[in-house]
Design a protein around this motif. Structure first.
Motif, PDB file in Angstrom:
ATOM      1  N   VAL A   1       1.077  -1.072  -0.406  1.00  0.00           N
ATOM      2  CA  VAL A   1       0.139  -0.214   0.059  1.00  0.00           C
ATOM      3  C   VAL A   1       1.452   1.412  -0.493  1.00  0.00           C
TER       4      VAL A   1
ATOM      5  N   ASP B   1      -3.057  -0.327  -3.302  1.00  0.00           N
ATOM      6  CA  ASP B   1      -4.086  -0.171  -2.742  1.00  0.00           C
ATOM      7  C   ASP B   1      -3.773  -1.924  -2.501  1.00  0.00           C
ATOM      8  N   GLY B   2      -3.362  -2.310  -2.192  1.00  0.00           N
ATOM      9  CA  GLY B   2      -2.817  -3.667  -1.399  1.00  0.00           C
ATOM     10  C   GLY B   2      -2.366  -4.774  -2.714  1.00  0.00           C
ATOM     11  N   VAL B   3      -1.275  -4.410  -3.026  1.00  0.00           N
ATOM     12  CA  VAL B   3      -0.929  -4.949  -4.418  1.00  0.00           C
ATOM     13  C   VAL B   3       0.186  -6.184  -4.058  1.00  0.00           C
TER      14      VAL B   3
ATOM     15  N   ILE C   1      -2.328  -4.274 -13.293  1.00  0.00           N
ATOM     16  CA  ILE C   1      -3.074  -3.070 -12.455  1.00  0.00           C
ATOM     17  C   ILE C   1      -3.604  -2.439 -12.613  1.00  0.00           C
TER      18      ILE C   1
ATOM     19  N   LYS D   1      -5.062  -1.809  -7.704  1.00  0.00           N
ATOM     20  CA  LYS D   1      -5.204  -3.126  -7.378  1.00  0.00           C
ATOM     21  C   LYS D   1      -4.719  -3.775  -8.118  1.00  0.00           C
ATOM     22  N   ARG D   2      -4.172  -5.223  -7.883  1.00  0.00           N
ATOM     23  CA  ARG D   2      -4.098  -6.207  -8.534  1.00  0.00           C
ATOM     24  C   ARG D   2      -5.107  -6.348  -9.143  1.00  0.00           C
ATOM     25  N   ARG D   3      -6.223  -6.405 -10.533  1.00  0.00           N
ATOM     26  CA  ARG D   3      -6.812  -7.619 -11.180  1.00  0.00           C
ATOM     27  C   ARG D   3      -7.492  -8.388 -11.335  1.00  0.00           C
TER      28      ARG D   3
END
Length: 310
Positions: A13, A23-25, A207, A211-213
């Motif tokens: 983060v 955000d939380g990768v 990303i 976030k990692r999507r």
């Protein structure tokens, strides 16, 4: 490179002015692989890479680099090409490369020797004694890239490496990346251009919105969208629609529809038996670009809905 994971990140983060840019990768980059971090501009790619390298510290989360919990402890084993390029303009190409190697512990004489070899291999042997200020933008960028690998690092991190390069130099860069992977190095690079990632990556992450999507192989990403079928009968006949999937739509003299889960074969027999025949049949697999657009588009749509509700 023998580490199972060259790079790991858990829950990274980073906030700037109260906003979560990352955000939380989570990431896990296998040793000896070419790994792409894909995302639109402003997605948090550069910030993520800088946290992994220890250039900036995360506000939350953990990361390891070549087995080190403090990334800078592995600094001499890393080559880094930042998004913001920069070379001393008065330096000659060979000296610029040797200088970058010296910063990572490579002896000056060995650095100059390797620099000359690298320049020759990259088709820049004629520029070995040219000052950086006299090089074209693309040539200068290649020189800086060669300086990032001259000390033969275990991990090479490239931030938007293809930006500003013409097609010829893009091919040279792709060849260099593959050669470094074949040497045993791990390559981690960011990009928003899907063609390079589709050709090069063993694995990739997408990303968006910090976030990692998505994470997986290129084929995994393409599999998030169904294949499309283009069917061309011997003659146009509206009755064909009753034998095709519900999403079939006319296209030219034929029809387009999503490939059914049980394949195309169950459709062919009734079409042939009904006398429609098959004048043409193609199955088009989705591209990485199409998968990327779907992932990023879904994030953007969700963001707009949140703004409307607010």
């Amino acid at each position: 490179m023998t580490d199972a994971w060259a790079v790991t990140a858990e829950g990274l983060v980073k906030r700037f002015e109260g906003r979560r840019v990352v955000d939380g990768v989570d990431l896990a980059v296998p040793g000896g692989a070419i790994y792409g971090v894909l995302g639109p501009n402003g997605a948090g790619k550069t910030t993520t890479l800088r946290m992994l390298l220890g250039i900036i510290e995360p506000d939350e989360g953990r990361r390891t680099l070549l087995g080190q919990s403090q990334p800078r402890d592995a600094g001499d084993r890393v080559g880094y090409l930042p998004e913001e390029r920069g070379l001393y303009p008065a330096m000659k190409a060979r000296e610029a490369i040797a200088f970058m190697g010296a910063l990572r512990g490579l002896p000056w004489r060995e650095g100059r020797k390797r620099a000359a070899t690298l320049l020759e291999q990259a088709g820049l042997g004629h520029a070995v004694d040219e000052k950086v200020r006299k090089l074209s933008k693309g040539m200068a960028q290649l020189v800086q890239l060669l300086g990032s690998v001259v000390h033969q690092p275990d991990l090479i991190v490239l931030d938007e490496p293809f930006s500003g390069l013409d097609p010829v130099n893009q091919e040279k860069l792709e060849a260099l990346i593959v050669a470094e992977r074949d040497r045993g190095a791990t390559i981690l690079f960011s990009t928003h251009v899907m063609a390079h990632a589709e050709r090069l990556c063993d694995r990739l992450a997408i990303i968006a919105g910090g976030k990692r999507r998505f994470e997986g192989t290129v084929d995994d990403a393409r599999a998030t969208l169904p294949a499309q079928v283009h069917y061309l009968p011997h003659a146009a006949d509206p009755a064909i629609a009753a034998l095709l999937p519900h999403d079939a739509v006319p296209e030219g003299n034929g029809w387009r529809f999503t490939l059914p889960r049980d394949g195309i074969e169950p459709l062919l027999t009734p079409l042939i038996q009904a006398g429609h025949g098959i004048a043409g049949l193609t199955i088009e697999r989705p591209t990485l670009h199409e998968a990327f657009v779907r992932v990023v588009g879904a994030v953007e749509a969700a963001r707009q809905q949140q703004e409307v509700r607010a």
